[in-house]
Design an enzyme around this catalytic site. Structure first.
Site, short mmCIF file in Angstrom:
data_model
loop_
_atom_site.label_atom_id
_atom_site.label_comp_id
_atom_site.label_asym_id
_atom_site.label_seq_id
_atom_site.Cartn_x
_atom_site.Cartn_y
_atom_site.Cartn_z
N HIS A 158 -1.59 -5.92 3.42
CA HIS A 158 -1.37 -6.72 4.62
C HIS A 158 -0.89 -5.85 5.77
O HIS A 158 -0.03 -4.99 5.60
CB HIS A 158 -0.33 -7.80 4.30
CG HIS A 158 -0.31 -8.91 5.31
ND1 HIS A 158 0.15 -8.73 6.59
CD2 HIS A 158 -0.73 -10.20 5.23
CE1 HIS A 158 0.03 -9.87 7.26
NE2 HIS A 158 -0.51 -10.77 6.45
N LYS A 166 -6.25 -4.88 -5.28
CA LYS A 166 -5.49 -3.69 -5.69
C LYS A 166 -4.53 -3.98 -6.85
O LYS A 166 -4.46 -3.22 -7.82
CB LYS A 166 -4.70 -3.12 -4.50
CG LYS A 166 -5.56 -2.71 -3.34
CD LYS A 166 -4.76 -2.31 -2.14
CE LYS A 166 -4.05 -3.46 -1.44
NZ LYS A 166 -4.93 -4.50 -0.87
N THR A 167 -3.81 -5.09 -6.73
CA THR A 167 -2.83 -5.41 -7.76
C THR A 167 -3.54 -5.85 -9.05
O THR A 167 -3.14 -5.47 -10.15
CB THR A 167 -1.86 -6.51 -7.26
OG1 THR A 167 -1.29 -6.04 -6.03
CG2 THR A 167 -0.75 -6.79 -8.26
N ASP A 198 -5.95 -8.50 -0.18
CA ASP A 198 -6.71 -9.40 -1.06
C ASP A 198 -7.98 -8.78 -1.67
O ASP A 198 -8.78 -9.49 -2.25
CB ASP A 198 -7.14 -10.68 -0.32
CG ASP A 198 -6.17 -11.82 -0.60
OD1 ASP A 198 -5.23 -11.60 -1.39
OD2 ASP A 198 -6.36 -12.91 -0.05
N1 LIG Z 1 -13.94 -12.98 -8.09
C1 LIG Z 1 -13.04 -12.00 -8.17
N2 LIG Z 1 -11.80 -12.18 -7.71
C2 LIG Z 1 -10.92 -11.16 -7.79
C3 LIG Z 1 -11.28 -9.92 -8.38
N3 LIG Z 1 -10.21 -9.10 -8.32
C4 LIG Z 1 -9.22 -9.80 -7.73
N4 LIG Z 1 -9.64 -11.05 -7.42
C5 LIG Z 1 -8.85 -12.09 -6.77
O1 LIG Z 1 -8.60 -11.72 -5.43
C6 LIG Z 1 -7.31 -12.19 -5.02
C7 LIG Z 1 -6.51 -11.04 -4.47
O2 LIG Z 1 -6.23 -10.11 -5.49
P1 LIG Z 1 -4.99 -9.12 -5.43
O3 LIG Z 1 -5.09 -8.22 -6.61
O4 LIG Z 1 -3.71 -9.83 -5.21
O5 LIG Z 1 -5.34 -8.32 -4.09
P2 LIG Z 1 -4.50 -7.15 -3.41
O6 LIG Z 1 -5.49 -6.19 -2.88
O7 LIG Z 1 -3.49 -6.62 -4.36
O8 LIG Z 1 -3.78 -7.91 -2.22
P3 LIG Z 1 -2.53 -7.37 -1.35
O9 LIG Z 1 -1.68 -6.55 -2.25
O10 LIG Z 1 -1.82 -8.56 -0.85
O11 LIG Z 1 -3.13 -6.55 -0.25
C8 LIG Z 1 -6.68 -12.83 -6.26
O12 LIG Z 1 -6.86 -14.21 -6.18
C9 LIG Z 1 -7.49 -12.24 -7.39
O13 LIG Z 1 -7.53 -13.09 -8.53
C10 LIG Z 1 -12.62 -9.77 -8.88
O14 LIG Z 1 -13.00 -8.72 -9.39
N5 LIG Z 1 -13.44 -10.83 -8.75
MG LIG Z 2 -1.48 -6.43 -4.14
#
Ligand SMILES: Nc1nc2c(ncn2[C@@H]2O[C@H](COP(=O)(O)OP(=O)(O)OP(=O)(O)O)[C@@H](O)[C@H]2O)c(=O)[nH]1
Ligand SMILES: [Mg+2]
Length: 452
Positions: free
Chosen positions: A125, A65-66, A62
């Site tokens: 995760h 990264k994506t 979270d």
């Molecule tokens: N406020 C804020 N929220 C963000 C930002 N970047 C991502 N998010 C939010 O954080 C949450 C997780 O983002 P992801 O891109 O899915 O995170 P991840 O690291 O890919 O997660 P996993 O692949 O499951 O490990 C989402 O609800 C995004 O919208 C940011 O720069 N600011």
């Molecule tokens: Mg991701």
């Protein structure tokens, strides 16, 4: 914040005890790029530079990264240098959508003015670390994403440890979600990250750190934390990651990431060539999990086009003559004929992580059996202590004997990790290949050691 500082101190301790990693699969040091031609005449070893670079996003669940991956493609798409890949196209599996997390590593490609990048977005995760390892094993450099409002978290640390293990030499940090915190906290996160990087054997003082908000950038926000932060990150990648220099002299070697059947043609294996040059019609061995299958490379494809040869760093699909899909497993090695031998028995130097580093609470005795991870594969493994030792405590390091359920290819200096209940509890390197040992009826508990 205090908790994080305590953990950091403990990690300083950890680095000193951890054996040095010498990844056999890692690339040549950066300076080779500059002197490649001069060195090649002296040492008769040829190194060739390519303007292609394998990168990817790693870090805690979270942390964004994506979102960052999607934002990079969006910003570059506006410049005509990439095709925009939306968040939903990256996390496209129904379970990923339902849970809002990445499970499978996803691949996107984009260009900057200087380079072509193949980018692997990894899951954060803890349950999907094996997919992260497989994704990270393809990278020359990694973008470690850390959310400013959380700071370094357990998988920030675990991913750094694993990045080092799979031989990633260059790390860049994108401090994400900077929109949620003030400057003071950003500074603290930077200090913590630099110390953590140093603890894991990277040069914490020189690793580039870019602050931003991937979400703002994805939404087209032109303020400093939005689109400009992505441009700064890409610029930094172009400058900080030196031209990747690959070993083209050694016999070729490619860990298998995936395999599928092409009706009417046969089995295709997919992976990134770690070293050497593979040519169409080369004789080769598919090795691992107790098998050594002789085959021939009937066809090689890069980006779905047939090529006469492919070199280290290329991501390829290879059609194998007479190969049954059932015989192929992720993690097997495709290598030049007769360049490696299989064994299920090795000597290794191991370090057991302490409880505070995420490791075990209790000591380890001989016959300790867990899952072992190395490169893109994992297998059941039994650890026997040196006969002079009765037990090893978390925090201890020393020499052990490893017995794998099946024969694999491992070489001196190859790093591995041991995971118990989805948590990394030990890390080590192979010091010696021993003669294979019999595993009666596939039961590691029944192995009779020669040394006791
Ligand atoms: N406020 C804020 N929220 C963000 C930002 N970047 C991502 N998010 C939010 O954080 C949450 C997780 O983002 P992801 O891109 O899915 O995170 P991840 O690291 O890919 O997660 P996993 O692949 O499951 O490990 C989402 O609800 C995004 O919208 C940011 O720069 N600011
Ligand atoms: Mg991701």
């Amino acid at each position: 914040m205090n908790g994080r500082l305590i953990i950091r101190t403990i990690y300083c301790n950890f680095t000193r005890k951890t054996p040095i990693n010498h990844d056999v699969f890692s690339y040549k040091p950066a300076f080779f790029g500059v002197f490649a031609n001069k060195l090649s005449t002296k040492t008769e070893t040829k190194f060739v530079e390519k303007k292609h670079c394998n990168v990817g996003t790693i870090g805690h669940v979270d942390h964004g990264k994506t979102t960052l991956t999607a934002a990079i493609t969006k910003v570059l798409a506006n410049d005509g240098l990439a095709q925009f890949t939306s968040y939903d196209e990256i996390d496209k599996a129904p379970e990923e959508k339902a849970r809002g997390i990445t499970i499978n590593a996803a691949h996107v490609g984009y260009n900057t003015k200087l380079r072509h990048y193949a980018h692997t977005d990894c899951p954060g995760h803890a349950d999907y670390v094996r997919n992260m390892i497989s994704g990270a094993s393809q990278m020359d450099a990694a973008i470690l994403v850390v959310a400013a409002n959380d700071g370094p978290m357990p998988q920030t640390r675990e991913h750094l440890l694993l990045a080092k293990q799979v031989g990633i030499q260059y790390i860049l940090v994108y401090v994400n979600k900077a929109d949620l915190v003030d400057d003071e906290l950003l500074e603290l996160v930077e200090i913590e990250m630099r110390e953590l990087l140093s603890d894991f054997g990277y040069d914490g003082s020189s690793v580039p750190m870019v602050y931003g908000s991937a979400l703002k950038a994805l939404n087209g926000d032109e303020s400093e934390l939005g689109v400009p932060s992505i441009r700064k990150l890409l610029d930094t990648m172009d400058k900080y990651i030196p031209p990747i220099v690959r070993d083209l002299q050694s016999p070729f070697l490619m860990p298998i990431d995936n395999a599928f059947t092409v009706p009417g043609r046969g089995t295709v294996v997919v992976g990134t060539i770690k070293r050497g040059i593979m040519k169409k019609n080369d004789e080769s061995d598919l090795m691992g999990f107790g098998y050594n299958i002789k085959t021939t490379l009937s066809d090689i494809q890069i980006f779905k086009k047939s090529v006469p040869e492919a070199v280290a760093g290329d991501n390829v699909g290879v059609l194998l003559r007479g190969m049954k899909i059932k015989a192929v497993e992720t993690g097997m090695l495709l290598c030049a004929a007769k360049s490696f031998t299989l064994s299920n028995h090795y000597k290794a130097n191991i370090y057991f992580l302490t409880r505070n580093e995420g490791g075990r609470k209790k000591p380890v005795f001989s016959k300790y059996s867990q899952q072992m991870f190395s490169g893109t594969w994992n297998i059941a493994c039994r650890i026997d202590l040196d006969p002079s030792m009765h037990m090893m405590m978390p925090g201890d390091h020393g020499e052990v004997y490893l017995t794998l359920l099946e024969g694999m290819v491992m070489t001196q200096g190859q790093p591995f990790t041991i995971r118990e209940n989805n948590v990394t509890v030990a890390t080590g390197i192979i010091t010696e290949t021993l003669e294979s040992i019999d595993v009666p009826k596939g039961k590691l508990g029944k192995v009779i050691m020669r040394y006791n």
